[in-house]
Motif scaffolding. Structure first.
Motif: not given
Length: 79
Positions: A57-79
């Protein structure tokens, strides 16, 4: 015999595709819940959902990795 095997393979592929689509919908809902408004692609790779170019919502862009079992973000890489 070949026709039966072909139909069985098509059936299994359809079930797998439906499961992936349902899981992807959960990932999309989780992204929205965590403040992401849109993204480019979502791909499942070895038990991890990879989300490219997710924008929050702040307009910042990321590549994300999300655990398939928990559906929680495990890694957030700013672009």
């Amino acid at each position: 015999m070949r026709l039966g095997l072909s139909l069985a393979i098509i059936g299994l592929t359809t079930v797998a595709t439906y499961a992936a689509t349902a899981d992807q919908a959960k990932v999309e809902a989780a992204l929205k819940d965590q403040g992401y408004t849109h993204w480019k692609t979502i791909v499942l790779d070895n038990g991890t959902w990879e989300v490219d170019d997710a924008i929050n919502t702040a307009g910042k862009q990321f590549d994300l990795r999300i655990d398939a079992n928990t559906v929680k973000i495990t890694n957030s890489i700013p672009e």
